[in-house]
Write a protein that holds these residues in place. Structure first.
Motif, mmCIF file in Angstrom:
data_model
loop_
_atom_site.group_PDB
_atom_site.id
_atom_site.type_symbol
_atom_site.label_atom_id
_atom_site.label_comp_id
_atom_site.label_asym_id
_atom_site.label_seq_id
_atom_site.Cartn_x
_atom_site.Cartn_y
_atom_site.Cartn_z
ATOM 1 N N ASN A 14 0.951 -1.137 -0.177
ATOM 2 C CA ASN A 14 0.134 -0.078 0.018
ATOM 3 C C ASN A 14 0.940 1.214 -0.006
ATOM 4 O O ASN A 14 0.467 2.238 -0.523
ATOM 5 C CB ASN A 14 -0.924 0.062 1.230
ATOM 6 C CG ASN A 14 -2.088 -0.976 1.001
ATOM 7 O OD1 ASN A 14 -2.491 -1.432 -0.099
ATOM 8 N ND2 ASN A 14 -2.572 -1.554 2.187
ATOM 9 N N SER A 45 -7.939 5.803 -6.862
ATOM 10 C CA SER A 45 -7.740 5.300 -5.519
ATOM 11 C C SER A 45 -7.462 3.808 -5.300
ATOM 12 O O SER A 45 -7.189 3.248 -6.519
ATOM 13 C CB SER A 45 -9.275 5.447 -4.878
ATOM 14 O OG SER A 45 -10.101 4.676 -5.519
ATOM 15 N N PHE A 46 -7.317 3.356 -4.305
ATOM 16 C CA PHE A 46 -7.002 1.822 -4.221
ATOM 17 C C PHE A 46 -7.509 1.304 -2.798
ATOM 18 O O PHE A 46 -7.635 2.176 -1.803
ATOM 19 C CB PHE A 46 -5.549 1.600 -4.390
ATOM 20 C CG PHE A 46 -4.696 2.031 -3.362
ATOM 21 C CD1 PHE A 46 -4.254 1.398 -2.120
ATOM 22 C CD2 PHE A 46 -4.048 3.387 -3.542
ATOM 23 C CE1 PHE A 46 -3.385 1.902 -1.248
ATOM 24 C CE2 PHE A 46 -3.254 3.938 -2.530
ATOM 25 C CZ PHE A 46 -3.168 3.361 -1.524
ATOM 26 N N THR A 47 -7.751 0.062 -2.738
ATOM 27 C CA THR A 47 -8.157 -0.413 -1.406
ATOM 28 C C THR A 47 -7.168 -1.676 -1.501
ATOM 29 O O THR A 47 -6.235 -2.098 -2.036
ATOM 30 C CB THR A 47 -9.436 -1.231 -1.574
ATOM 31 O OG1 THR A 47 -9.590 -2.204 -2.656
ATOM 32 C CG2 THR A 47 -10.528 -0.071 -1.860
ATOM 33 N N GLY A 48 -7.269 -2.732 -0.676
ATOM 34 C CA GLY A 48 -6.428 -4.036 -0.443
ATOM 35 C C GLY A 48 -6.729 -4.779 -1.405
ATOM 36 O O GLY A 48 -5.708 -5.694 -1.708
ATOM 37 N N GLN A 49 -7.606 -4.767 -2.117
ATOM 38 C CA GLN A 49 -8.079 -5.689 -3.420
ATOM 39 C C GLN A 49 -8.057 -5.177 -4.693
ATOM 40 O O GLN A 49 -7.876 -5.909 -5.560
ATOM 41 C CB GLN A 49 -9.447 -6.440 -3.064
ATOM 42 C CG GLN A 49 -9.316 -7.357 -1.739
ATOM 43 C CD GLN A 49 -9.493 -6.538 -0.487
ATOM 44 O OE1 GLN A 49 -10.303 -5.607 -0.535
ATOM 45 N NE2 GLN A 49 -9.021 -6.909 0.468
ATOM 46 N N GLN A 50 -8.410 -3.821 -4.639
ATOM 47 C CA GLN A 50 -8.602 -3.098 -5.998
ATOM 48 C C GLN A 50 -7.660 -1.898 -6.075
ATOM 49 O O GLN A 50 -7.314 -1.078 -5.348
ATOM 50 C CB GLN A 50 -10.072 -2.816 -6.291
ATOM 51 C CG GLN A 50 -11.019 -3.869 -5.877
ATOM 52 C CD GLN A 50 -10.965 -4.982 -7.054
ATOM 53 O OE1 GLN A 50 -10.551 -4.621 -8.160
ATOM 54 N NE2 GLN A 50 -11.356 -6.260 -6.818
ATOM 55 N N VAL A 51 -7.179 -1.508 -7.361
ATOM 56 C CA VAL A 51 -6.745 -0.296 -8.096
ATOM 57 C C VAL A 51 -7.585 0.204 -8.913
ATOM 58 O O VAL A 51 -8.108 -0.496 -9.627
ATOM 59 C CB VAL A 51 -5.024 -0.429 -8.515
ATOM 60 C CG1 VAL A 51 -4.656 0.802 -8.885
ATOM 61 C CG2 VAL A 51 -4.447 -1.265 -7.511
ATOM 62 N N TYR A 52 -7.904 1.465 -8.716
ATOM 63 C CA TYR A 52 -8.756 2.230 -9.811
ATOM 64 C C TYR A 52 -8.152 3.251 -10.673
ATOM 65 O O TYR A 52 -7.386 4.286 -9.913
ATOM 66 C CB TYR A 52 -10.075 2.941 -8.925
ATOM 67 C CG TYR A 52 -10.698 2.044 -8.049
ATOM 68 C CD1 TYR A 52 -11.919 1.266 -8.713
ATOM 69 C CD2 TYR A 52 -10.200 1.558 -6.824
ATOM 70 C CE1 TYR A 52 -12.735 0.546 -7.951
ATOM 71 C CE2 TYR A 52 -10.975 0.733 -6.006
ATOM 72 C CZ TYR A 52 -12.338 0.247 -6.463
ATOM 73 O OH TYR A 52 -13.085 -0.697 -5.953
ATOM 74 N N GLU A 57 -11.656 -0.500 -12.479
ATOM 75 C CA GLU A 57 -11.068 -1.139 -11.276
ATOM 76 C C GLU A 57 -10.174 -2.576 -11.762
ATOM 77 O O GLU A 57 -10.642 -3.392 -12.815
ATOM 78 C CB GLU A 57 -11.930 -1.515 -10.039
ATOM 79 C CG GLU A 57 -13.017 -2.996 -10.519
ATOM 80 C CD GLU A 57 -14.106 -3.075 -9.396
ATOM 81 O OE1 GLU A 57 -14.202 -4.246 -9.152
ATOM 82 O OE2 GLU A 57 -14.627 -2.055 -8.907
ATOM 83 N N CYS A 59 -8.117 -5.997 -10.143
ATOM 84 C CA CYS A 59 -7.760 -6.633 -9.014
ATOM 85 C C CYS A 59 -6.091 -6.876 -8.578
ATOM 86 O O CYS A 59 -5.306 -7.316 -9.706
ATOM 87 C CB CYS A 59 -8.348 -8.028 -9.225
ATOM 88 S SG CYS A 59 -7.895 -9.193 -7.950
ATOM 89 N N ARG A 60 -5.698 -6.576 -7.633
ATOM 90 C CA ARG A 60 -4.453 -6.392 -7.446
ATOM 91 C C ARG A 60 -3.764 -7.765 -7.352
ATOM 92 O O ARG A 60 -2.497 -8.190 -7.599
ATOM 93 C CB ARG A 60 -4.120 -5.968 -5.913
ATOM 94 C CG ARG A 60 -4.230 -4.258 -5.895
ATOM 95 C CD ARG A 60 -4.291 -3.805 -4.499
ATOM 96 N NE ARG A 60 -3.090 -3.778 -3.988
ATOM 97 C CZ ARG A 60 -2.638 -3.352 -2.825
ATOM 98 N NH1 ARG A 60 -3.592 -2.614 -2.211
ATOM 99 N NH2 ARG A 60 -1.533 -3.429 -2.563
#
Length: 71
Positions: A14, A45-52, A57, A59-60
């Motif tokens: 991250n 933006s990004f999360t623990g599973q995705q990158v936008y 989106e 999947c990481r």
């Protein structure tokens, strides 16, 4: 070239993604199954599973992300 990119340009944590997002650098999204780059742009933006990127989106876990790792 790909081995060098894997070792020197992979964005895994991250912190790596936040660094690229903060300074506005684009990243490359590479799909191993298609064996090609499927996106190139700035992180929205990004999360623990995705990158936008550019409204899409990714999947990481299923894609390789390349950019400038945080040091």
């Amino acid at each position: 070239m790909m081995i060098t990119k894997l070792t020197n340009k992979s964005l895994v944590t991250n912190d790596d993604l936040a660094y690229n997002m903060r300074i506005g650098l684009p990243i490359e999204v590479f799909c191993p199954s298609a064996q090609s780059t499927i996106a190139f742009g700035r992180i929205e933006s990004f999360t623990g599973q995705q990158v936008y990127i550019s409204g899409a989106e990714y999947c990481r876990e299923k894609h390789l992300l390349f950019g400038l790792p945080a040091h």
